[in-house]
Write an enzyme that holds these catalytic residues in place. Structure first.
Site, PDB file in Angstrom:
ATOM      1  N   ASP A 114      -2.244   0.773   8.342  1.00  0.00           N
ATOM      2  CA  ASP A 114      -1.132   1.494   7.933  1.00  0.00           C
ATOM      3  C   ASP A 114       0.147   1.544   8.823  1.00  0.00           C
ATOM      4  OD1 ASP A 114      -2.838   2.854   6.054  1.00  0.00           O
ATOM      5  OD2 ASP A 114      -3.176   4.252   7.502  1.00  0.00           O
ATOM      6  N   ASN A 123       0.778  -1.219   0.192  1.00  0.00           N
ATOM      7  CA  ASN A 123      -0.095  -0.130  -0.039  1.00  0.00           C
ATOM      8  C   ASN A 123       0.911   1.148  -0.014  1.00  0.00           C
ATOM      9  OD1 ASN A 123      -2.450   1.531   0.292  1.00  0.00           O
ATOM     10  ND2 ASN A 123      -1.776   1.957   2.520  1.00  0.00           N
ATOM     11  N   HIS A 129       0.870   5.197   1.451  1.00  0.00           N
ATOM     12  CA  HIS A 129       0.111   6.102   2.132  1.00  0.00           C
ATOM     13  C   HIS A 129       0.644   7.130   2.239  1.00  0.00           C
ATOM     14  CE1 HIS A 129      -2.346   6.998   5.804  1.00  0.00           C
ATOM     15  NE2 HIS A 129      -1.351   7.617   6.335  1.00  0.00           N
ATOM     16  N   SER A 176       4.601   6.936   1.979  1.00  0.00           N
ATOM     17  CA  SER A 176       5.318   5.492   2.605  1.00  0.00           C
ATOM     18  C   SER A 176       4.720   4.488   1.517  1.00  0.00           C
ATOM     19  CB  SER A 176       5.396   5.552   4.133  1.00  0.00           C
ATOM     20  OG  SER A 176       5.777   6.549   4.758  1.00  0.00           O
TER      21      SER A 176
END
Length: 219
Positions: A151, A113, A115, A142
């Site tokens: 996260d 992912n 972020h 990030s």
């Protein structure tokens, strides 16, 4: 002799405009990223990013959460859909859903992912406004492996940029987004080349344990 790898098969999950998806596809088109996007899946039928994939004859699919009784049932269906394409990596590119533990576990080490903050700071939503309200002098993005903690998975790489005196939430978001595109492509390239992996003893980069995220210079 340079070691070659078969293109990394990606399934990309989106909810909106798909700007990071577009950056990935453009890098592939330019021969800069040894990967292929096998499918793009959205939880919203009106996600603009779907058109970007359709233009390249990439399979696009929509899975509406309203058709499922709960998050676990939705994620089970989503997992089945993803697995049809046998991806080496599942890429969250603005997919605005919290994923169930079973789903995350199924793709452990194959789910990443991006972020818009310097994790572990500012987990969750509305990071640009929160960075300004907190008086941060630096902000950024990030890329991390996804774990059950929101996260909170191991961070592979970050890009940092200064918060300018005249920044507002919109200008800061746009400046971070421009850096996100390069950051995500770079990390996917590392994974495609076998340079990054998530092992039992942590994150590995070029065969060694990575104690801190790699830092990319802002362009």
């Amino acid at each position: 002799m340079t070691e070659t790898h078969a293109p990394l098969k990606l399934v990309v999950l989106i909810s909106g405009r798909g700007s990071n998806l577009k950056a990935i596809l453009e890098a592939i088109d330019a021969g800069e990223l040894p990967a292929v996007v096998s499918a793009v899946i959205s939880n919203r039928v009106d996600a603009p990013g779907l058109a970007c994939a359709s233009e390249r004859a990439i399979d696009t699919l929509v899975l509406d959460a309203a058709d499922y009784p709960d998050r676990e049932a939705y994620d089970h269906a989503l997992q089945g859909m993803i697995d049809l394409f046998k991806p080496g990596l599942v890429v969250l590119a603005g997919f605005m859903r919290i994923l169930s533990p079973a789903f995350v576990h199924h793709y452990s080490g194959r789910l990443i992912n991006i972020h818009p903050s310097l994790l572990p700071e500012l987990r969750g939503l509305d990071t640009h406004r929160r960075a300004l309200e907190a008086g941060h002098t630096e902000h950024g993005a990030s890329v991390h492996f996804v774990t059950e903690e929101l996260d909170g998975g191991p961070v592979i790489a970050q890009v940092r940029l200064p918060v300018l005196p005249d920044d507002n939430a919109d200008t800061l978001e746009q400046r971070v987004l421009e850096q996100e595109h390069r950051l995500y492509v770079t990390v996917i390239q590392w994974i495609a080349e076998g340079r990054v992996s998530l092992e039992d003893d942590g994150l590995h980069f070029d065969g060694e344990v990575l104690d801190a995220p790699k830092q990319l210079e802002a362009a």
